[in-house]
Design a protein around this motif. Structure first.
Motif, mmCIF file in Angstrom:
data_model
loop_
_atom_site.group_PDB
_atom_site.id
_atom_site.type_symbol
_atom_site.label_atom_id
_atom_site.label_comp_id
_atom_site.label_asym_id
_atom_site.label_seq_id
_atom_site.Cartn_x
_atom_site.Cartn_y
_atom_site.Cartn_z
ATOM 1 N N HIS A 93 -2.155 -1.716 8.419
ATOM 2 C CA HIS A 93 -2.152 -2.251 7.128
ATOM 3 C C HIS A 93 -3.338 -3.224 7.050
ATOM 4 C CE1 HIS A 93 -0.765 -5.142 3.992
ATOM 5 N NE2 HIS A 93 0.205 -4.484 3.618
ATOM 6 N N PRO A 94 -4.458 -3.300 6.154
ATOM 7 C CA PRO A 94 -5.410 -3.882 6.287
ATOM 8 C C PRO A 94 -5.204 -5.440 6.180
ATOM 9 C CG PRO A 94 -5.131 -2.908 4.137
ATOM 10 C CD PRO A 94 -4.233 -2.430 5.041
ATOM 11 N N GLY A 95 -4.200 -5.953 5.510
ATOM 12 C CA GLY A 95 -4.042 -7.466 5.346
ATOM 13 C C GLY A 95 -2.926 -7.969 6.342
ATOM 14 N N ARG A 96 -2.262 -7.099 7.099
ATOM 15 C CA ARG A 96 -1.354 -7.627 8.131
ATOM 16 C C ARG A 96 -1.726 -7.080 9.561
ATOM 17 N NH1 ARG A 96 3.564 -5.815 4.042
ATOM 18 N NH2 ARG A 96 2.809 -7.315 2.342
ATOM 19 N N PRO A 97 -2.398 -7.727 10.356
ATOM 20 C CA PRO A 97 -2.712 -7.154 11.660
ATOM 21 C C PRO A 97 -1.684 -6.421 12.663
ATOM 22 C CG PRO A 97 -4.044 -8.955 11.185
ATOM 23 C CD PRO A 97 -2.745 -9.102 10.082
ATOM 24 N N ALA A 98 -0.373 -7.104 12.552
ATOM 25 C CA ALA A 98 0.599 -6.726 13.221
ATOM 26 C C ALA A 98 1.335 -5.531 12.623
ATOM 27 C CB ALA A 98 1.466 -7.859 13.401
ATOM 28 N N GLU A 99 1.123 -5.220 11.453
ATOM 29 C CA GLU A 99 1.679 -3.677 10.531
ATOM 30 C C GLU A 99 1.155 -2.529 10.730
ATOM 31 O OE1 GLU A 99 3.507 -3.042 6.425
ATOM 32 O OE2 GLU A 99 3.536 -4.924 7.041
ATOM 33 N N LEU A 100 1.885 -1.444 10.921
ATOM 34 C CA LEU A 100 1.600 -0.163 11.234
ATOM 35 C C LEU A 100 2.422 0.912 10.885
ATOM 36 C CD1 LEU A 100 -1.155 1.039 12.709
ATOM 37 C CD2 LEU A 100 0.335 1.515 14.652
ATOM 38 N N LEU A 101 1.864 1.841 10.168
ATOM 39 C CA LEU A 101 2.885 3.066 9.926
ATOM 40 C C LEU A 101 2.237 4.318 10.696
ATOM 41 C CD1 LEU A 101 4.353 4.241 6.774
ATOM 42 C CD2 LEU A 101 2.965 5.923 7.850
ATOM 43 N N VAL A 102 3.013 5.099 11.339
ATOM 44 C CA VAL A 102 2.648 6.180 11.901
ATOM 45 C C VAL A 102 3.496 7.301 11.352
ATOM 46 C CG1 VAL A 102 2.063 5.401 13.981
ATOM 47 C CG2 VAL A 102 4.308 6.211 13.823
ATOM 48 N N GLY A 103 2.895 8.607 11.106
ATOM 49 C CA GLY A 103 3.574 9.688 10.622
ATOM 50 C C GLY A 103 3.625 10.830 11.889
ATOM 51 N N ILE A 104 4.900 11.506 11.804
ATOM 52 C CA ILE A 104 5.098 12.236 12.901
ATOM 53 C C ILE A 104 5.492 13.610 12.485
ATOM 54 C CG2 ILE A 104 6.523 12.480 15.148
ATOM 55 C CD1 ILE A 104 6.931 9.633 15.161
ATOM 56 N N SER A 105 5.120 14.675 13.056
ATOM 57 C CA SER A 105 5.565 16.083 12.842
ATOM 58 C C SER A 105 6.219 16.700 14.044
ATOM 59 C CB SER A 105 4.436 17.175 12.264
ATOM 60 O OG SER A 105 3.870 16.810 11.082
ATOM 61 N N CYS A 106 7.431 16.759 14.099
ATOM 62 C CA CYS A 106 8.371 16.449 12.812
ATOM 63 C C CYS A 106 9.197 15.296 13.289
ATOM 64 C CB CYS A 106 9.483 17.565 12.671
ATOM 65 S SG CYS A 106 8.633 18.967 11.918
#
Length: 364
Positions: free
Chosen positions: A162-175
């Motif tokens: 997240h460009p505005g929240r350094p502690a936030e992250l999303l990851v995508g996983i298959s599957c």
């Protein structure tokens, strides 16, 4: 527009491109003959990272601190010893491949994240000199449901800081769906509600933990908007992945692997459709790009400059990318074709027709 660089990671080396005099040209080749699975471009004149998969010799990471002129080996992510009789999700605790590399957002830009097969997320605070496994995600009880999508083991292919929240992250996983942390990786929340998987039994099709999001990309200017090219269609979120809405009426095919999102216009995204599921080639042998500029309510199918018959090029998850201006795109395929557009995809031109199979394309 100023001089620009891009990198193409292939099965036989890393190719550096430069934009000069109105076109792209290959300027340098590194690791010729070796499989480069991912590259992390520099910020300004900073460090470049390249991930190699050398088969018998294992996975290696190399860094360049002089704009790609020379490289040196750095640390490789290493899994901890596997407890006897306690496999995480039934897979060996052994690095198979570095599938994704991204820098952290905002003030965490010195942080580097690596997504791997078999589904581990690693963090480096020193440019790849050392790595630490994110144990809270690795030890999620729901990991037992994850499985491979194209590989035997699950893998993390999408990393969206997240460009505005350094502690936030999303990851995508298959599957394994989409997972979000808001406290720098200490805790994770499964956020794939709304997606559905036709490959699962009907009563499990909506299970967020077994979704196959082929690629997830965030709009840099409006980070609550994310786009996902899923195994079974296209989804969009406007609430920072709290929910996902399916995009219908996609021309040609809603199957594919890659998605690129305009960095400033959250309603604009590009997709490369393919024939699902076993064929995995362009529909009717014609390579096209689908673009929406109204949030998925309508699409244009872009064809100018692309091969229209007997084309069997597949674009992998990381094979389509848009630059910070939102105008230049690069697209690389499994048969070594590399195309470029400098007008948002309206027209395409061939950069190279005979490269090795392309795994990833990145702008500097």
């Amino acid at each position: 527009m100023m001089e620009q660089r891009a990198w193409v990671a292939t099965r036989k080396g890393l190719f550096e491109l430069r934009w000069r005099n109105g076109g792209w040209a290959i300027e340098r080749v590194s690791f010729l003959g070796e499989p480069v699975t991912m590259v992390l471009p520099p910020q300004g004149l900073g460090r470049i990272l390249a991930a190699l998969n050398l088969g018998h010799f294992g996975v290696k990471l190399h860094a360049s601190d002089d704009a790609g002129a020379t490289w040196h080996e750095v640390a490789t992510p290493v899994y901890p010893p596997q407890p006897e009789g306690e496999p995480a999700g039934g897979v060996d605790w052994k690095l198979i491949q570095v599938w994704s590399l991204e820098r952290g957002g905002g003030s965490a830009s010195n942080t580097v994240w690596a997504g791997t097969l078999p589904g581990g997320l690693f963090r480096s605070g020193d440019g790849g000199e050392s790595w630490q496994l994110n144990e809270p995600l690795w030890n999620q009880p729901g990991r037992a449901e994850w499985f491979g999508g194209g590989y035997d083991a699950p893998g993390i292919h999408s990393i969206c800081p997240h460009p505005g929240r350094p502690a936030e992250l999303l990851v995508g996983i298959s599957c394994g769906g989409a997972w979000v942390t808001r406290d720098d990786g200490a805790n994770w929340t499964l956020q794939a509600t709304g997606m559905h998987a036709a490959y699962m039994p009907p009563d499990q099709a909506g299970n967020p933990n077994t979704q196959d999001p082929h690629s997830i990309q965030r709009c840099a200017a409006q980070p609550d908007v994310l786009w996902c090219q899923h195994h079974n269609g296209i989804w969009r979120s406007t609430d920072n992945a709290a929910s996902w809405q399916e995009v219908t009426g996609v021309p040609v095919s809603n199957f594919g692997f890659a998605v690129a999102v305009h960095p400033e216009q959250p309603d604009t995204a590009w997709f490369v459709p393919g024939a699902a599921d076993q064929q995995r080639v362009p529909v009717d042998g014609a390579l096209v790009v689908n673009r929406t500029r109204d949030g998925g309510r309508s699409f244009e199918t872009l064809v100018t400059g692309l091969p229209r018959e007997h084309c069997y090029d597949l674009v992998y998850r990381h094979g389509l990318v848009v630059d910070p201006s939102g105008q230049r795109l690069l697209m690389g395929t499994t048969t070594g074709g590399l195309w470029a557009s400098d007008d948002g995809g309206d027209r395409w031109s061939v950069v190279a027709a005979h490269l090795p199979p392309i795994y990833a394309v990145r702008f500097g």
